[in-house]
Scaffold this motif. Structure first.
Motif, PDB file in Angstrom:
ATOM      1  N   HIS A 266      22.319  26.873  20.006  1.00 26.52           N
ATOM      2  CA  HIS A 266      20.852  26.853  20.004  1.00 26.52           C
ATOM      3  C   HIS A 266      20.289  26.595  21.401  1.00 26.52           C
ATOM      4  CE1 HIS A 266      20.916  27.050  15.675  1.00 26.52           C
ATOM      5  NE2 HIS A 266      21.712  25.999  15.620  1.00 26.52           N
ATOM      6  N   ALA A 267      20.988  27.086  22.419  1.00 26.31           N
ATOM      7  CA  ALA A 267      20.542  26.885  23.802  1.00 26.31           C
ATOM      8  C   ALA A 267      20.466  28.199  24.566  1.00 26.31           C
ATOM      9  CB  ALA A 267      21.479  25.900  24.514  1.00 26.31           C
ATOM     10  N   GLU A 268      20.185  29.285  23.863  1.00 23.77           N
ATOM     11  CA  GLU A 268      20.141  30.587  24.536  1.00 23.77           C
ATOM     12  C   GLU A 268      18.961  30.683  25.504  1.00 23.77           C
ATOM     13  OE1 GLU A 268      21.372  33.907  26.046  1.00 23.77           O
ATOM     14  OE2 GLU A 268      22.547  32.823  24.536  1.00 23.77           O
ATOM     15  N   LEU A 269      17.789  30.176  25.089  1.00 24.93           N
ATOM     16  CA  LEU A 269      16.642  30.183  26.002  1.00 24.93           C
ATOM     17  C   LEU A 269      16.955  29.358  27.241  1.00 24.93           C
ATOM     18  CD1 LEU A 269      13.722  30.889  26.708  1.00 24.93           C
ATOM     19  CD2 LEU A 269      13.009  28.819  25.472  1.00 24.93           C
ATOM     20  N   ALA A 270      17.596  28.204  27.031  1.00 30.79           N
ATOM     21  CA  ALA A 270      17.972  27.362  28.169  1.00 30.79           C
ATOM     22  C   ALA A 270      18.850  28.134  29.138  1.00 30.79           C
ATOM     23  CB  ALA A 270      18.690  26.111  27.677  1.00 30.79           C
ATOM     24  N   ARG A 271      19.852  28.834  28.607  1.00 29.14           N
ATOM     25  CA  ARG A 271      20.750  29.586  29.495  1.00 29.14           C
ATOM     26  C   ARG A 271      20.013  30.696  30.221  1.00 29.14           C
ATOM     27  NH1 ARG A 271      26.335  31.873  27.309  1.00 29.14           N
ATOM     28  NH2 ARG A 271      25.005  33.034  25.839  1.00 29.14           N
ATOM     29  N   GLN A 272      19.158  31.432  29.491  1.00 26.04           N
ATOM     30  CA  GLN A 272      18.428  32.528  30.122  1.00 26.04           C
ATOM     31  C   GLN A 272      17.573  32.017  31.284  1.00 26.04           C
ATOM     32  OE1 GLN A 272      18.438  35.823  29.465  1.00 26.04           O
ATOM     33  NE2 GLN A 272      19.877  35.741  27.773  1.00 26.04           N
ATOM     34  N   VAL A 273      16.851  30.936  31.058  1.00 30.73           N
ATOM     35  CA  VAL A 273      15.978  30.404  32.114  1.00 30.73           C
ATOM     36  C   VAL A 273      16.811  29.849  33.266  1.00 30.73           C
ATOM     37  CG1 VAL A 273      14.226  28.673  32.665  1.00 30.73           C
ATOM     38  CG2 VAL A 273      14.098  29.928  30.501  1.00 30.73           C
ATOM     39  N   LEU A 274      17.884  29.137  32.944  1.00 30.85           N
ATOM     40  CA  LEU A 274      18.721  28.551  33.997  1.00 30.85           C
ATOM     41  C   LEU A 274      19.332  29.629  34.882  1.00 30.85           C
ATOM     42  CD1 LEU A 274      20.514  25.757  31.951  1.00 30.85           C
ATOM     43  CD2 LEU A 274      18.970  25.397  33.881  1.00 30.85           C
ATOM     44  N   GLN A 275      19.921  30.641  34.269  1.00 29.13           N
ATOM     45  CA  GLN A 275      20.596  31.669  35.059  1.00 29.13           C
ATOM     46  C   GLN A 275      19.598  32.525  35.835  1.00 29.13           C
ATOM     47  OE1 GLN A 275      22.986  33.606  31.987  1.00 29.13           O
ATOM     48  NE2 GLN A 275      24.822  32.585  32.760  1.00 29.13           N
ATOM     49  N   ARG A 276      18.596  33.033  35.148  1.00 27.73           N
ATOM     50  CA  ARG A 276      17.649  33.922  35.813  1.00 27.73           C
ATOM     51  C   ARG A 276      16.763  33.165  36.791  1.00 27.73           C
ATOM     52  NH1 ARG A 276      16.715  38.978  32.329  1.00 27.73           N
ATOM     53  NH2 ARG A 276      18.259  38.772  30.659  1.00 27.73           N
ATOM     54  N   GLY A 277      16.351  31.945  36.420  1.00 23.52           N
ATOM     55  CA  GLY A 277      15.509  31.158  37.322  1.00 23.52           C
ATOM     56  C   GLY A 277      16.235  30.762  38.594  1.00 23.52           C
ATOM     57  N   THR A 278      17.484  30.292  38.463  1.00 25.05           N
ATOM     58  CA  THR A 278      18.266  29.921  39.642  1.00 25.05           C
ATOM     59  C   THR A 278      18.546  31.144  40.507  1.00 25.05           C
ATOM     60  OG1 THR A 278      19.308  28.110  38.405  1.00 25.05           O
ATOM     61  CG2 THR A 278      20.384  28.806  40.447  1.00 25.05           C
ATOM     62  N   ALA A 279      18.849  32.275  39.867  1.00 26.23           N
ATOM     63  CA  ALA A 279      19.103  33.501  40.627  1.00 26.23           C
ATOM     64  C   ALA A 279      17.856  33.948  41.381  1.00 26.23           C
ATOM     65  CB  ALA A 279      19.574  34.600  39.680  1.00 26.23           C
ATOM     66  N   LEU A 280      16.694  33.818  40.752  1.00 23.13           N
ATOM     67  CA  LEU A 280      15.446  34.211  41.434  1.00 23.13           C
ATOM     68  C   LEU A 280      15.209  33.343  42.662  1.00 23.13           C
ATOM     69  CD1 LEU A 280      12.881  35.910  41.513  1.00 23.13           C
ATOM     70  CD2 LEU A 280      11.819  34.241  39.974  1.00 23.13           C
ATOM     71  N   ILE A 281      15.476  32.052  42.547  1.00 25.08           N
ATOM     72  CA  ILE A 281      15.307  31.171  43.709  1.00 25.08           C
ATOM     73  C   ILE A 281      16.328  31.514  44.787  1.00 25.08           C
ATOM     74  CG2 ILE A 281      15.352  28.784  44.505  1.00 25.08           C
ATOM     75  CD1 ILE A 281      12.898  29.598  42.829  1.00 25.08           C
ATOM     76  N   PHE A 282      17.536  31.871  44.401  1.00 25.14           N
ATOM     77  CA  PHE A 282      18.514  32.333  45.400  1.00 25.14           C
ATOM     78  C   PHE A 282      17.994  33.559  46.135  1.00 25.14           C
ATOM     79  CE2 PHE A 282      22.342  29.991  43.698  1.00 25.14           C
ATOM     80  CZ  PHE A 282      22.755  29.495  44.923  1.00 25.14           C
ATOM     81  N   ALA A 283      17.381  34.494  45.404  1.00 24.97           N
ATOM     82  CA  ALA A 283      16.834  35.689  46.050  1.00 24.97           C
ATOM     83  C   ALA A 283      15.769  35.307  47.063  1.00 24.97           C
ATOM     84  CB  ALA A 283      16.263  36.637  44.992  1.00 24.97           C
ATOM     85  N   VAL A 284      14.896  34.357  46.690  1.00 18.38           N
ATOM     86  CA  VAL A 284      13.853  33.879  47.609  1.00 18.38           C
ATOM     87  C   VAL A 284      14.483  33.199  48.817  1.00 18.38           C
ATOM     88  CG1 VAL A 284      11.942  32.253  47.865  1.00 18.38           C
ATOM     89  CG2 VAL A 284      12.111  33.664  45.797  1.00 18.38           C
ATOM     90  N   ALA A 285      15.481  32.364  48.582  1.00 22.90           N
ATOM     91  CA  ALA A 285      16.114  31.618  49.672  1.00 22.90           C
ATOM     92  C   ALA A 285      16.819  32.549  50.654  1.00 22.90           C
ATOM     93  CB  ALA A 285      17.106  30.603  49.098  1.00 22.90           C
ATOM     94  N   PHE A 286      17.516  33.556  50.140  1.00 22.55           N
ATOM     95  CA  PHE A 286      18.197  34.490  51.038  1.00 22.55           C
ATOM     96  C   PHE A 286      17.201  35.388  51.762  1.00 22.55           C
ATOM     97  CE2 PHE A 286      22.092  33.542  48.550  1.00 22.55           C
ATOM     98  CZ  PHE A 286      22.922  33.250  49.612  1.00 22.55           C
TER      99      PHE A 286
END
Length: 475
Positions: free
Chosen positions: A11-31
């Motif tokens: 029951h943590a699929e939304l958590a995983r989606q936000v964690l993975q995509r959100g962290t990846a988006l910040i990586f894109a901004v940082a790079f």
């Protein structure tokens, strides 16, 4: 290893989606931020050149892809590759494959950014850099859509948010008196390093509101983190409190990706069933394939590793000499976090000016920087989650943190160096070198409502003194 199915969090699929995509988006901004700013700040001809840092032994005992060789071209190539990987993760492409694929993608982002931090020196020495590196390593082991999110990794992310929030709260309670007498935010909106377009409005709110802000901050940082580890729906409520307070910080300041990434990480405690209760359209049931034994073993090994590495960070939280934004190992995992143990009561700004006049007594014009206050009529821009690094360093410079990079900046402006000029919002000389350059210090405060109506200014400023006397261009 079916007996390890208790590691699954179905029951943590939304958590995983936000964690993975959100962290990846910040990586894109940082790079992207690194791609645009690193060569001028710390590149081969930067203000603090990375090759000189490496040659002096700055990478001794540190893991870095640049130990053998650094070049601006290599850095740009790695940034472009990592931006592509990060955007693929945002789109969910690696997550559609086996669990090892998003794991590999995130570990590449982690390894490359870990390599950049030390050679970026003071310009990459911020707490949210550590946060991104640790977040990237941790979410790498959340798996793909094929398998259920692993509980140990979700708990490790909650532990990261716990250290981040509680560390910041304890730093404040142990720091300046203004956090204990509830006056800190009567100053902070005006004196924070890089105000946003709503900062002036926030600053001019009544004093009772600012006291309520401080109380809310203490609740969010000292109380809510404990709720993340309690049963649902309490854990989701704790996450909601943290997300809401971080949202207020997004509206009233420019703290790079700190607040945005914290919002994403706090979703680790959000349960799909709670979301479905609030939003009936959300499907809280998901079908997963059995988790491969190898992935379960990796998850448990990572959990044991992070717990072991967390011992110094846990001790730091209990210490009266609490460290802020510190690493205890060379892989930047299980760090100590915190911010604004004291709040600056007055705002000083370094204003850099040049003149084309042969004599330094007339025609002075001001350089404009992207994030920091300069022109009193200019409203602060919205920059976050982008990190405007030069503006932040100039804020510290005005507080008395003199760095060897600042004289180099003045030299580059005297040369009209194109890479340096691209870091600016406004070059008064349109790419031509001035004859003279100087730096003065001004005290800034937000204009009151009446002053704003009468003058149209956002800031009221007065000169404090000369930081650097006029310097002539070499001929």
């Amino acid at each position: 290893m079916e007996w390890l199915t208790w590691l699954d969090a179905p029951h943590a699929e939304l958590a995983r989606q936000v964690l993975q995509r959100g962290t990846a988006l910040i990586f894109a901004v940082a790079f992207l931020s690194t791609l645009l700013q690193f060569p001028a700040l710390a590149g081969e001809r930067g203000l603090s050149p990375a090759p000189r840092f490496i040659a002096a032994g700055g990478l001794d005992s540190l893991p870095s892809l640049f130990r053998i060789r650094y070049s601006d071209r290599l850095l740009r190539t790695l940034c472009l590759i990592c931006i592509a990987i990060a955007l693929a993760l945002v789109a969910g492409l690696p997550q559609a494959g086996p669990p090892w694929l998003p794991m590999l993608a995130f570990l590449i982002l982690w390894a490359v950014y870990l390599s950049i931090l030390p050679i970026g020196q003071t310009f990459w020495g911020y707490g949210w850099e550590l946060l991104l590196v640790e977040a990237g390593f941790t979410v790498a082991f959340l798996g793909s859509h094929e398998v259920a999110p692993p509980i140990p990794i979700l708990l490790l992310v909650c532990w990261l948010v716990f250290r981040l929030e509680l560390g910041a709260g304890l730093i404040k309670i142990r720091g300046g008196r203004e956090w204990r007498d509830l006056t800190a935010l009567a100053f902070h909106h005006e004196t924070q390093p890089m105000p946003g377009p709503l900062s002036r409005r926030a600053h001019l709110l009544p004093r009772w509101f600012h006291k309520g802000e401080v109380l809310g901050n203490h609740v969010a940082q000292l109380g809510a983190p404990w709720l993340l580890f309690l049963p649902q729906p309490i854990a989701s409520i704790g996450a909601a409190v943290i997300i809401a307070t971080q949202g207020w910080l997004v509206l009233t300041g420019n703290f790079a990706w700190l607040n945005w990434l914290t919002i994403a990480l706090a979703f680790a405690a959000v349960d799909d069933r709670v979301v479905a209760w609030l939003v009936p359209a959300w499907d809280a049931s998901h079908d997963y394939a059995p988790t491969p034994a190898w992935f379960q073993v990796v998850v448990l090994a990572v959990a044991v590793l992070v717990v072991a590495l967390s011992i110094p960070a846990a001790r730091n939280l209990l210490s009266r000499r609490q460290l802020m934004n510190a690493s205890f190992n060379r892989f930047r995992i299980a760090n100590a976090y915190g911010a604004f143990g004291t709040v600056t009561k007055r705002r000083d700004e370094v204003i850099v000016e040049g003149t084309e006049s042969e004599a330094p007594d007339a025609g002075w014009q001001e350089y404009g920087f992207r994030g920091k206050p300069g022109d009193p009529a200019r409203r602060p821009p919205w920059l976050a989650p982008h990190h405007e690094r030069l503006g932040w360093q100039l804020w510290f410079l005005a507080l008395g943190a003199r760095g060897p990079w600042f004289p180099v900046l003045l030299e580059r402006l005297l040369e009209a160096d194109p890479a340096t000029l691209r870091l600016l919002a406004h070059d008064p000389f349109d790419g031509q070198p001035p004859h003279w350059i100087r730096a003065r210090t001004f005290r800034y405060r937000f204009a009151t409502h009446e002053e704003r109506r009468r003058t149209g200014l956002t800031w009221i400023r007065e000169e404090v003194g000369t930081l650097v006397a006029p310097i002539r261009r070499r001929t």
